[in-house]
Write a protein that holds these residues in place. Sequence first.
Motif, PDB file in Angstrom:
ATOM      1  N   PRO A  71       0.819  -1.230   0.000  1.00  9.14           N
ATOM      2  CA  PRO A  71       0.000   0.000   0.000  1.00  9.14           C
ATOM      3  C   PRO A  71       0.852   1.280   0.000  1.00  9.14           C
ATOM      4  CG  PRO A  71      -0.721  -1.515   1.741  1.00  9.14           C
ATOM      5  CD  PRO A  71       0.482  -2.124   1.123  1.00  9.14           C
ATOM      6  N   PHE A  72       1.983   1.228   0.685  1.00  7.11           N
ATOM      7  CA  PHE A  72       2.877   2.403   0.715  1.00  7.11           C
ATOM      8  C   PHE A  72       3.325   2.781  -0.698  1.00  7.11           C
ATOM      9  CE2 PHE A  72       7.497   3.488   0.704  1.00  7.11           C
ATOM     10  CZ  PHE A  72       7.387   4.807   1.129  1.00  7.11           C
ATOM     11  N   LEU A  73       3.681   1.768  -1.510  1.00 12.33           N
ATOM     12  CA  LEU A  73       4.143   2.055  -2.871  1.00 12.33           C
ATOM     13  C   LEU A  73       3.048   2.737  -3.691  1.00 12.33           C
ATOM     14  CD1 LEU A  73       6.023  -1.300  -3.598  1.00 12.33           C
ATOM     15  CD2 LEU A  73       7.069   0.954  -3.256  1.00 12.33           C
ATOM     16  N   VAL A  74       1.818   2.313  -3.481  1.00 14.66           N
ATOM     17  CA  VAL A  74       0.711   2.906  -4.238  1.00 14.66           C
ATOM     18  C   VAL A  74       0.403   4.317  -3.724  1.00 14.66           C
ATOM     19  CG1 VAL A  74      -1.739   2.684  -4.826  1.00 14.66           C
ATOM     20  CG2 VAL A  74      -0.280   0.638  -4.747  1.00 14.66           C
ATOM     21  N   TYR A  75       0.330   4.458  -2.405  1.00 19.37           N
ATOM     22  CA  TYR A  75       0.042   5.772  -1.816  1.00 19.37           C
ATOM     23  C   TYR A  75       1.068   6.802  -2.266  1.00 19.37           C
ATOM     24  CZ  TYR A  75      -0.811   9.403   1.639  1.00 19.37           C
ATOM     25  OH  TYR A  75      -1.079  10.606   2.246  1.00 19.37           O
ATOM     26  N   ARG A  76       2.322   6.370  -2.203  1.00 19.76           N
ATOM     27  CA  ARG A  76       3.421   7.250  -2.577  1.00 19.76           C
ATOM     28  C   ARG A  76       3.309   7.675  -4.035  1.00 19.76           C
ATOM     29  NH1 ARG A  76       7.498   5.488  -5.017  1.00 19.76           N
ATOM     30  NH2 ARG A  76       9.489   6.578  -5.093  1.00 19.76           N
ATOM     31  N   ASP A  77       3.010   6.702  -4.900  1.00 22.57           N
ATOM     32  CA  ASP A  77       2.904   7.015  -6.319  1.00 22.57           C
ATOM     33  C   ASP A  77       1.775   8.017  -6.578  1.00 22.57           C
ATOM     34  OD1 ASP A  77       3.724   6.253  -9.165  1.00 22.57           O
ATOM     35  OD2 ASP A  77       1.567   5.914  -9.224  1.00 22.57           O
ATOM     36  N   LEU A  78       0.636   7.826  -5.934  1.00 23.73           N
ATOM     37  CA  LEU A  78      -0.501   8.721  -6.149  1.00 23.73           C
ATOM     38  C   LEU A  78      -0.202  10.114  -5.611  1.00 23.73           C
ATOM     39  CD1 LEU A  78      -3.334   6.198  -5.256  1.00 23.73           C
ATOM     40  CD2 LEU A  78      -2.915   7.211  -7.515  1.00 23.73           C
ATOM     41  N   ARG A  79       0.410  10.188  -4.447  1.00 22.26           N
ATOM     42  CA  ARG A  79       0.801  11.485  -3.880  1.00 22.26           C
ATOM     43  C   ARG A  79       1.770  12.210  -4.812  1.00 22.26           C
ATOM     44  NH1 ARG A  79      -0.668  15.115   0.223  1.00 22.26           N
ATOM     45  NH2 ARG A  79      -2.035  13.985   1.624  1.00 22.26           N
ATOM     46  N   GLU A  80       2.722  11.448  -5.357  1.00 20.61           N
ATOM     47  CA  GLU A  80       3.730  12.103  -6.199  1.00 20.61           C
ATOM     48  C   GLU A  80       3.177  12.495  -7.560  1.00 20.61           C
ATOM     49  OE1 GLU A  80       7.563  10.234  -5.732  1.00 20.61           O
ATOM     50  OE2 GLU A  80       7.486  10.891  -3.633  1.00 20.61           O
ATOM     51  N   ARG A  81       2.007  11.972  -7.905  1.00 22.24           N
ATOM     52  CA  ARG A  81       1.327  12.448  -9.099  1.00 22.24           C
ATOM     53  C   ARG A  81       0.515  13.716  -8.804  1.00 22.24           C
ATOM     54  NH1 ARG A  81       0.922   8.528 -13.248  1.00 22.24           N
ATOM     55  NH2 ARG A  81       1.893   6.569 -12.642  1.00 22.24           N
ATOM     56  N   GLY A  82       0.561  14.170  -7.555  1.00 21.15           N
ATOM     57  CA  GLY A  82      -0.064  15.453  -7.240  1.00 21.15           C
ATOM     58  C   GLY A  82      -1.453  15.365  -6.658  1.00 21.15           C
ATOM     59  N   PHE A  83      -1.865  14.195  -6.210  1.00 16.06           N
ATOM     60  CA  PHE A  83      -3.203  14.048  -5.617  1.00 16.06           C
ATOM     61  C   PHE A  83      -3.145  14.049  -4.101  1.00 16.06           C
ATOM     62  CE2 PHE A  83      -3.574  11.855  -9.739  1.00 16.06           C
ATOM     63  CZ  PHE A  83      -4.714  12.454 -10.249  1.00 16.06           C
ATOM     64  N   TYR A  84      -4.218  14.548  -3.473  1.00 14.24           N
ATOM     65  CA  TYR A  84      -4.470  14.262  -2.073  1.00 14.24           C
ATOM     66  C   TYR A  84      -5.195  12.927  -2.014  1.00 14.24           C
ATOM     67  CZ  TYR A  84      -3.204  19.008  -0.533  1.00 14.24           C
ATOM     68  OH  TYR A  84      -2.536  20.161  -0.240  1.00 14.24           O
ATOM     69  N   VAL A  85      -4.761  12.095  -1.094  1.00 12.13           N
ATOM     70  CA  VAL A  85      -5.247  10.716  -1.052  1.00 12.13           C
ATOM     71  C   VAL A  85      -5.709  10.400   0.368  1.00 12.13           C
ATOM     72  CG1 VAL A  85      -4.625   8.302  -1.405  1.00 12.13           C
ATOM     73  CG2 VAL A  85      -3.550  10.086  -2.825  1.00 12.13           C
ATOM     74  N   SER A  86      -6.936   9.900   0.508  1.00 12.21           N
ATOM     75  CA  SER A  86      -7.423   9.512   1.828  1.00 12.21           C
ATOM     76  C   SER A  86      -7.412   7.994   1.970  1.00 12.21           C
ATOM     77  CB  SER A  86      -8.862   9.999   2.045  1.00 12.21           C
ATOM     78  OG  SER A  86      -8.898  11.386   2.249  1.00 12.21           O
ATOM     79  N   PRO A  87      -6.735   7.483   2.984  1.00  7.82           N
ATOM     80  CA  PRO A  87      -6.871   6.058   3.285  1.00  7.82           C
ATOM     81  C   PRO A  87      -8.344   5.738   3.568  1.00  7.82           C
ATOM     82  CG  PRO A  87      -4.984   6.981   4.438  1.00  7.82           C
ATOM     83  CD  PRO A  87      -5.738   8.135   3.845  1.00  7.82           C
ATOM     84  N   ALA A  88      -8.815   4.590   3.049  1.00  7.50           N
ATOM     85  CA  ALA A  88     -10.245   4.280   3.153  1.00  7.50           C
ATOM     86  C   ALA A  88     -10.551   3.604   4.480  1.00  7.50           C
ATOM     87  CB  ALA A  88     -10.667   3.400   1.973  1.00  7.50           C
ATOM     88  N   LEU A  89     -10.421   4.385   5.539  1.00  4.83           N
ATOM     89  CA  LEU A  89     -10.758   3.881   6.867  1.00  4.83           C
ATOM     90  C   LEU A  89     -12.196   4.253   7.185  1.00  4.83           C
ATOM     91  CD1 LEU A  89      -7.487   4.960   8.716  1.00  4.83           C
ATOM     92  CD2 LEU A  89      -8.057   2.711   7.781  1.00  4.83           C
TER      93      LEU A  89
END
Lengths: 336, 336
Positions: A71-89
């Motif tokens: 999940p870290f690899l995906v979160y990191r990639d999305l953040r570095e593409r310029g998105f704000y990302v919310s974990p689906a808790l």
Amino acid sequence: MEGHLSDGLVEVGPNGRERYYDSSGYGRPDGAGVRLAPVEAAYLLARGDLDAVDGMGLEAFLADTPDLVVPFLVYRDLRERGFYVSPALEGWVADHAGIDFVVHPRGDGPWDGTVAYRVRVVDERGSVRLDSLGDVVLAVVDEESELTYLETDRPAVDGTSGLEADLTADGVLLEDRVLCWDAPPALYEQGFYGQRMDREDGPLQLSLLEAAHLAATGVLSVAGGAAAVEARGRDAEGERFDRRLTVYRTLRERGVVPKTGFKFGADFRTYADVDSVSELGHSELLVRVLPADATLSPRDVALDVRLAHGVRKRMVFALVDDGDEIRWVSVSRLTP
Amino acid sequence: MEGHLSDGLVEVGPNGRERYYDSSGYGRPDGAGVRLAPVEAAYLLARGDLDAVDGMGLEAFLADTPDLVVPFLVYRDLRERGFYVSPALEGWVADHAGIDFVVHPRGDGPWDGTVAYRVRVVDERGSVRLDSLGDVVLAVVDEESELTYLETDRPAVDGTSGLEADLTADGVLLEDRVLCWDAPPALYEQGFYGQRMDREDGPLQLSLLEAAHLAATGVLSVAGGAAAVEARGRDAEGERFDRRLTVYRTLRERGVVPKTGFKFGADFRTYADVDSVSELGHSELLVRVLPADATLSPRDVALDVRLAHGVRKRMVFALVDDGDEIRWVSVSRLTP
């Protein structure tokens, strides 16, 4: 700043809220502090924006929670593409079941409640139940930790193809095909049924699916009727034949012409608007027919999608349940 | 002229030899007459060059021998492409086992004893044992009676890639990958091992296959050594991991760099001549690893070959037996 683990989240306080949530959309506010999901804390550690979690740096934090890496690899990639990302808790995003992240539209943050993508993280070695798709983006992490995003949808499948005239033809069942030695030309030319053995004349060769459909709709006369053709199909393919016939019929009823997708490794390629075979356009879809509860490996899904993309078609899975209901799911590559 | 069935062949006499064999390469001479294989007789009936076989025209002859339809479609196609074609009957051609037709080089006939293609006819619904391939052309007849030719070969697989310097690195096993936080740059840059987490610095992520190979060759130090990495791989993939590791090692030993073929639905894509990752060329092969006795449907083979062709790579199957011996079989599309 430093964080510490508490109830599965990383608390940063007493004044983390402004720095992490208000200005950058990390975590959720907790008074003047902030509570971060572990994947957010890992990313902040990697950036140097968080000094430690209970004394651990990134290397130790990942070693301490090894199932965080993917999940870290995906979160990191999305953040570095310029998105704000919310974990689906639970309580963090709406409809959190079945997904790992909500990606907010560019420029929006968690406070806007808007959604660009609902993302499910999948390991290459996992499996994907196809009927769980349709409104999620799969983020597949392969064995070398590279990412592939697959967008899924529930497409409308319909067209304008069909036979205008009432036609009839006689056929002979020969192994896995039906030969019509005197078929009316419109059956092929307008309906795009069968394949001519020679370009201009000679018998028309119908597949078992085409023959079963034409026999059931009263166009084709063949010894034993539609039942004989279907029995032959079941001999050759078992239940798969029935599933394919269900999809074949449904496509025809919706004005879409299915032809074999063999050369593309699929069940069908389809043409939505056939007026005449001599003015045939490009086929739009590749259709793979599977049982409603089918699972595929991400590798197989990626193969299908890659191939469809390469030949400028859309990959669609037709999932057939025991009541002959079909769920259509399309999958395509996505660059977020 | 008319023929009659005798011992599974069609006899045309007493003077058929000149017309059918001498001038056009059909059948085999029998005194002044000729004996035709049924598929040849069917083709001659279709052309109107033979009037009947025991009173039957083409429609009746095919209805009488329904398993002739599929070979007939292939024979007809090859003839109409301008080849002389010999049915692979015992005594008619050398090495007749496992094939249906010998296609003679353009301009040659059965009397020349020359071979352009050895052709095996396969129904779309059949299955193909991959280790039976390597010197035959598959003629696949799909459910709509269209033909696809697949050429098979046993390719040499080797290259010039490799590490020059003696390198060492420390790694940490995290789920299905090994992270090296201080890897020597040449491991990636020259050896093309792993994937950088960030473009320039940050840890190097090794796949389990890469890590197992590097640990076994003394480059990588990891807790538990190569055995721990292999055990993790077996947990995730079972025997498939061992087969893939065998192929991975063999490729590396031969100077070929395997990287994941995930995006192409394959096990590996390979690079034969890597000097430096910054000057990386196009990968040449897509490799799918399977057990030595694996069978695939023609549909799956067609899918793999189509995809490989679309991305300008060669599709290679690596068949691994219990003694870790590998048989390499390549498959590509052919237009005869």
